[in-house]
Each structure stands twice: as C-alpha cells, then as structure tokens.
Design a protein around this motif. Sequence first.
Motif, PDB file in Angstrom:
ATOM      1  N   ARG A 169       0.864  -1.182   0.000  1.00  0.00           N
ATOM      2  CA  ARG A 169       0.000   0.000   0.000  1.00  0.00           C
ATOM      3  C   ARG A 169       0.899   1.230   0.000  1.00  0.00           C
ATOM      4  NH1 ARG A 169      -3.437   2.418   4.161  1.00  0.00           N
ATOM      5  NH2 ARG A 169      -5.378   3.127   3.203  1.00  0.00           N
ATOM      6  N   VAL A 170       0.831   2.015  -1.074  1.00  0.00           N
ATOM      7  CA  VAL A 170       1.780   3.107  -1.317  1.00  0.00           C
ATOM      8  C   VAL A 170       1.042   4.438  -1.320  1.00  0.00           C
ATOM      9  CG1 VAL A 170       3.552   4.015  -2.867  1.00  0.00           C
ATOM     10  CG2 VAL A 170       3.170   1.530  -2.718  1.00  0.00           C
ATOM     11  N   LEU A 171       1.455   5.342  -0.450  1.00  0.00           N
ATOM     12  CA  LEU A 171       0.923   6.703  -0.435  1.00  0.00           C
ATOM     13  C   LEU A 171       1.656   7.528  -1.485  1.00  0.00           C
ATOM     14  CD1 LEU A 171      -0.763   8.995   0.924  1.00  0.00           C
ATOM     15  CD2 LEU A 171       1.153   9.295   2.514  1.00  0.00           C
ATOM     16  N   PHE A 172       0.887   8.297  -2.271  1.00  0.00           N
ATOM     17  CA  PHE A 172       1.484   9.114  -3.330  1.00  0.00           C
ATOM     18  C   PHE A 172       1.059  10.563  -3.147  1.00  0.00           C
ATOM     19  CE2 PHE A 172       2.065  11.061  -7.433  1.00  0.00           C
ATOM     20  CZ  PHE A 172       3.192  10.441  -7.947  1.00  0.00           C
ATOM     21  N   LEU A 173       2.055  11.448  -3.012  1.00  0.00           N
ATOM     22  CA  LEU A 173       1.828  12.884  -2.842  1.00  0.00           C
ATOM     23  C   LEU A 173       2.496  13.635  -3.985  1.00  0.00           C
ATOM     24  CD1 LEU A 173       2.757  13.148   0.956  1.00  0.00           C
ATOM     25  CD2 LEU A 173       0.448  12.943  -0.008  1.00  0.00           C
ATOM     26  N   THR A 174       1.826  14.656  -4.483  1.00  0.00           N
ATOM     27  CA  THR A 174       2.434  15.472  -5.534  1.00  0.00           C
ATOM     28  C   THR A 174       1.802  16.853  -5.544  1.00  0.00           C
ATOM     29  OG1 THR A 174       3.076  15.511  -7.881  1.00  0.00           O
ATOM     30  CG2 THR A 174       0.830  14.784  -7.390  1.00  0.00           C
ATOM     31  N   HIS A 429      -1.732  18.416 -12.126  1.00  0.00           N
ATOM     32  CA  HIS A 429      -2.701  18.663 -11.053  1.00  0.00           C
ATOM     33  C   HIS A 429      -3.989  17.857 -11.233  1.00  0.00           C
ATOM     34  CE1 HIS A 429      -0.926  22.782  -9.603  1.00  0.00           C
ATOM     35  NE2 HIS A 429       0.017  21.893  -9.884  1.00  0.00           N
ATOM     36  N   LEU A 430      -4.089  17.087 -12.299  1.00  0.00           N
ATOM     37  CA  LEU A 430      -5.311  16.369 -12.613  1.00  0.00           C
ATOM     38  C   LEU A 430      -5.106  14.864 -12.472  1.00  0.00           C
ATOM     39  CD1 LEU A 430      -6.367  18.422 -15.756  1.00  0.00           C
ATOM     40  CD2 LEU A 430      -7.044  18.786 -13.376  1.00  0.00           C
ATOM     41  N   ASP A 431      -6.202  14.129 -12.452  1.00  0.00           N
ATOM     42  CA  ASP A 431      -6.204  12.682 -12.282  1.00  0.00           C
ATOM     43  C   ASP A 431      -6.317  12.047 -13.662  1.00  0.00           C
ATOM     44  OD1 ASP A 431      -6.779  10.022 -11.693  1.00  0.00           O
ATOM     45  OD2 ASP A 431      -7.973  10.524  -9.939  1.00  0.00           O
ATOM     46  N   GLU A 432      -5.197  11.600 -14.218  1.00  0.00           N
ATOM     47  CA  GLU A 432      -5.195  11.097 -15.584  1.00  0.00           C
ATOM     48  C   GLU A 432      -4.071  10.088 -15.788  1.00  0.00           C
ATOM     49  OE1 GLU A 432      -5.242  14.757 -17.739  1.00  0.00           O
ATOM     50  OE2 GLU A 432      -3.408  15.508 -16.834  1.00  0.00           O
ATOM     51  N   PHE A 450       1.020   6.583 -14.746  1.00  0.00           N
ATOM     52  CA  PHE A 450      -0.040   7.103 -13.882  1.00  0.00           C
ATOM     53  C   PHE A 450       0.257   8.561 -13.538  1.00  0.00           C
ATOM     54  CE2 PHE A 450       0.047   2.524 -13.103  1.00  0.00           C
ATOM     55  CZ  PHE A 450      -1.296   2.189 -13.228  1.00  0.00           C
ATOM     56  N   ILE A 451      -0.731   9.431 -13.689  1.00  0.00           N
ATOM     57  CA  ILE A 451      -0.588  10.853 -13.367  1.00  0.00           C
ATOM     58  C   ILE A 451      -1.572  11.156 -12.251  1.00  0.00           C
ATOM     59  CG2 ILE A 451      -0.648  13.205 -14.253  1.00  0.00           C
ATOM     60  CD1 ILE A 451      -0.236  12.023 -17.074  1.00  0.00           C
ATOM     61  N   ALA A 452      -1.037  11.417 -11.065  1.00  0.00           N
ATOM     62  CA  ALA A 452      -1.890  11.565  -9.882  1.00  0.00           C
ATOM     63  C   ALA A 452      -2.314  13.013  -9.682  1.00  0.00           C
ATOM     64  CB  ALA A 452      -1.148  11.062  -8.645  1.00  0.00           C
ATOM     65  N   PRO A 453      -3.454  13.228  -9.033  1.00  0.00           N
ATOM     66  CA  PRO A 453      -3.947  14.588  -8.785  1.00  0.00           C
ATOM     67  C   PRO A 453      -3.145  15.303  -7.712  1.00  0.00           C
ATOM     68  CG  PRO A 453      -5.389  12.999  -7.742  1.00  0.00           C
ATOM     69  CD  PRO A 453      -4.398  12.203  -8.545  1.00  0.00           C
ATOM     70  N   SER A 454      -3.243  16.619  -7.714  1.00  0.00           N
ATOM     71  CA  SER A 454      -2.442  17.455  -6.822  1.00  0.00           C
ATOM     72  C   SER A 454      -3.020  17.532  -5.421  1.00  0.00           C
ATOM     73  CB  SER A 454      -2.358  18.878  -7.388  1.00  0.00           C
ATOM     74  OG  SER A 454      -3.657  19.459  -7.472  1.00  0.00           O
ATOM     75  N   VAL A 455      -2.153  17.853  -4.466  1.00  0.00           N
ATOM     76  CA  VAL A 455      -2.604  18.229  -3.131  1.00  0.00           C
ATOM     77  C   VAL A 455      -3.239  19.614  -3.184  1.00  0.00           C
ATOM     78  CG1 VAL A 455      -1.865  18.749  -0.772  1.00  0.00           C
ATOM     79  CG2 VAL A 455      -0.872  16.793  -1.981  1.00  0.00           C
ATOM     80  N   PRO A 463      -8.480  19.703  -2.822  1.00  0.00           N
ATOM     81  CA  PRO A 463      -7.199  19.081  -2.495  1.00  0.00           C
ATOM     82  C   PRO A 463      -7.333  17.560  -2.577  1.00  0.00           C
ATOM     83  CG  PRO A 463      -7.829  20.728  -0.850  1.00  0.00           C
ATOM     84  CD  PRO A 463      -9.029  20.492  -1.710  1.00  0.00           C
ATOM     85  N   GLY A 464      -6.258  16.877  -2.949  1.00  0.00           N
ATOM     86  CA  GLY A 464      -6.351  15.425  -3.092  1.00  0.00           C
ATOM     87  C   GLY A 464      -5.029  14.715  -2.931  1.00  0.00           C
TER      88      GLY A 464
END
Length: 602
Positions: A169-174, A429-432, A450-455, A463-464
């Motif tokens: 289980r990996v937390l991803f922050l960006t 900044h988007l989920d794509e 994988f392109i993760a959404p922004s905080v 925020p995400g």
Amino acid sequence: MKLSTLLPSFGLLACSLVLTWPLPGSCHPAPTPQQPGLVFLERFTRHSVGFNWGNLTCPLCKAAFTILDVALLTNMNEERVARAVGEACIRLHLADEQVCRQITELFRDDFIRAVEESVLWPTEACALLVGPSCGKFDIYAPWNVTLPKVPKPPVTAPVLPKPGSPQSRVLFLTDIHWDQAYVAGSAGDCKHPLCCRSDSGSPSWRQREAGFWGTYSKCDLPLRTVENLLENAVRDGPWDWVYWTGDIPAHNVWSQTRKQQLSELTVISRLIHKHLGPNVTVYPAIGNHESTPVNSFPPPFVHGNRSCSWLYDTMAEEWAPWLPKQALKTLRYGGFYTMEVQPGLRVVSLNMNFCARENFWLMVNSTDPANQLQWLVHILQASEDKGEKVHIIGHIPPGLCLGSWSWNYYHIVNRYESTVTGQFFGHTHLDEFQMFYDEETMTRPLGVAFIAPSVTTYINLNPGFRVYYVDGNYQGSSRLVLDHETYILNLTEANHSPGAPSIPEQNPKWTLLYRATEAYGLTSLFPSDYDGMLRTFIKDDRVFQKFWYLRFKGHMSAPCQEMCKTTLLCFLRSGRYDELEQCDFINGFGGNLARAARKTLC
C-alpha cells in the motif's frame, strides 16, 4: 547565440512578452485565437495550470531572441535592458507594476546567461521553446541513447496474483504548493496570478473569499491543510512506503528567492518525516517549482553560483533519513537517484526538468542532459540481469517532454517492458494517465504512466492525494499496480460546519472519491485494462463523463464533448510526445492540440 537583425524597439516589447506574458509558472493559459474547429481549446485549457514558452507566438519569440542577440553583441547594459522590459510590461498591461518589475529582475541573469551560451538561431530556439510549428530544431535532435546489445527477453502477459497474495500500500503525494502568505478571508479573486494571500486585498460582495482550508480559485494551500492531510494519512496507514513527486512552493514565481525555496523544502520535508515517522521511507522526486527562477535547472556542466548545487545539496541534507549514500551522491550531481525499495523491487527517481521545454537552460544543449537517460539504461539492464522489477517516479509526465527526450524514454520503456512495472508522475494537477504501446505496431499496450492529482487546489480543485495498491513482496511478484484510490478534501463541506456555515470544520476528514477498479468495472489496472478502458470511453460516453468528473477531483461542472473528448483521448493515448502530435494532425487540429496540451503544464 547567432545574430539576426530586427528593429530594437519591437524587439524590446517582444522581450517583455517573453518574460512576463503569461508569468512563468503562473498557470494562466494564454488567450487562444478562436478558429473554426478548435472549440476544444477553451475547454481543454480552462483549468490549465501552467506557463510554457508555447504561449508565445512565433513572431514574438523570434523577435525576442533577435533583440537579445543584438543587445548582447553590443554589450548593452543588462540593467537598462531589464528596466526597459519592465516598463514595456507595465505599459502593455501584461501584469501589474509590482509583478512586471519583479519577474524581469528575477529572470534576467539566468536567462541571459543561457542565451549567451546557446548557439541556436532564433528560429531554432523558438522551435525548442515553442514547438516544431515555429521552426525546425535540429542542432541537437534527433539523438539516441545507446542500448546494450543484450536481446530483449521474451514478453509474458501479466496475470492476476492468487487470492490472498500480499499487496503493498503506497501513499502518493504530488504538487503540494504550500503558500506561506495564504490568509483566510482575503480575496479569492485578485489582479495577481496568485490570490488568497496577504497582498490580495479584501473581497468585495461579488468576489469569493479565501476559505479556511482552501479555495476554489487561483489559490494554493495554507500549511494547516497540508498538515491535516498528513494527520489523516497517518490514521489511514500503515504505509509500506511513499512516493512524493515534488512541487513544494506556491505559484508566486515572480517574487521567490533561494532562501524561501529552501525554507519551504525544509519545512515540508520535516513535516512529512514527523507525521509518517522514521519507519516509513519516502522516495522524493524534484518538481519544476523547486528552483528559482521557476523551471531553471542548469545541467551539471554549469558550475558556480548559477548551478543547482544550492538546491540539490539541501535536498540531500533533508532527504538523508530516507536515501542511502549512493543515492545522495547522484542527487547532488543531477537531481536523480536509484535505490532498492525491497528485495526484488527498485525505484528510479528521475529529474524530469531535463526533458522540459520550459527549462531554458536546454537551449545550451538538450541532448540527454546529465546523461540521465543513459544512466537509466544502465540501471534497468542491471535490474533485468538480477531479475529486479523497477518503478520510475518523476514530476513531469514523459508524454509532455521535448520530442527527442520523450522518444528515447519511450524506447527505453519498450526495451525493458518486463522490468519497468510502474511509472508514477504528477505535474498536471489532474487525475489522468498516458499509455505506452509496442513500437512496432503501436497497438499492444505495454505500460501506463499514472498521473496523480495534486494536493493543491490550484486551479479550482479540491485538495487530493492518491493511494496505490501494488502486487506485494513475495517470490514471483509482478510489482504491477493492481488498483488505486483517490482521496479528496471536499472544501464546500470543510469550510462550513453543519449547523454553523460561517465556521469551518475543526478537523475535516479526507474522504474516498473513488476506487479505480470499482469506478470503471476493471479486474486490475494492467496496461491491457487501461487500453480497454480507452475503448470503452469511445463507445460509452457515460463512462467517459465519469472519468472527466473524477479527473478534476470531483469539482467540475461542464461536460466534455466532441472536440474536447477527442483531445483528451489523444492525450491519454500518447505516452510519447510525437504520438500526441500525430494524433493532433490526424484529427485535423493542425498542431493546436499539442500546443494546448503543453499549456496544462505547471
């Protein structure tokens, strides 16, 4: 740089446009001319989050470089040039007076040094910075990395792990973008490129005001929201490890200093370490906002005060609790590193600023800066020999990189498709996501970026953060992503307590927006699943519109139809920049799709 001739008066005005319109990193899309068949541009860039040189028109870009040539060859005083540029910016109303003066002063020295060391003609420089529609950039391109002569191993299709197999289980922050000057109650709409700040003024009755936890506007986040995220993440743990792909500072790029950048790097790094604890390893990557001027990342051949050692050395000091000695060594050299996550799994953190056309230092030489991609080949071959799987993390998605860099990266992933089992990026900044296919037919899916959404909320977002579920630590694990979840802080609820709308929640909860397999009816998130999902988007518009809504972290009203949908499908399918361009021209966009896509950069 080579000399051309042009009227100096026109060139000075053009130079002001180079430096100030839109502000680098300001995340305001440039106005685009209304052309038949290009309705998609407005929708595609409405929430776009970044500056790039593509915002310039070709004539202005060429005029700017021409006048810089003239000024440098005549030893014109740099201070006088900067003063004239600032005045032109003010008189043309490109930004308010404070921003105009500060941005020209901040960018002056580094940009002029890069121009002096470059041997590009204005046409070639603009082809690099604006894109191939502005000319031919062939002095350093195309270039190829050297692949070992070791044959590519036979490819076997991935299979689902047996029920009950371990998962990581990996937390991803960006894209945290913490704004030290955020003030609740200030104006959420203001004349500056960034609002909700101490200098944004008070909102009028027609304007929105900055919320306690964040704001749906061109605003970044207060520190309390970042800390609240980490507090919630600790409760949602435990985490096997964390990927963190950069962009720490706010978007006030016209007034940033090295001292401020390093302070924010230190505060956020220590905050993450404090909350997640010493037993959770964080693997960081460098964003384009970490430096100042923004996007300025000189390759290692630039030494002295203009080098990036001021930034890399502090990163090495702050990240030493997470990274071993050898990783810190390459981090100090070029902002990239590799290390073992677990037996059988390795992470490679790339400095994607060496692929970004916004990095004006690449005018000097854009051929594999710092030999980073050749180093990547070496790491991947060693991992293949040992039977390791590799995750690649970075800030800017590879499909949005300079053409030759993007092609080489795509080629490397193709060669090592059995080794590279995860690619993780942020920046938009988007989920794509962006797809990778086999180079022979461009039909067999072999990878997903994988392109993760922004905080951050910037622009107009909740925020995400992201959670990845990866095939776990056991003999024969594929280490592929099996599923992912996106969590958001609903600002409408967080800023207004039930029964007391004027009072914010004291400890708001970050809630699950969606889980990918459940939202799209998938059994896993293998490349073949994503390819099938793209086909579903084409056939079933209800599923696509759900993706469009989730792409903006649950805060999007207008649907995406016709040209907008075609545009986005092109983007999602194009892990290689030239594929984005081909999709662009096949669909009759005449180069404007690729140009619009680059405007989403931040």
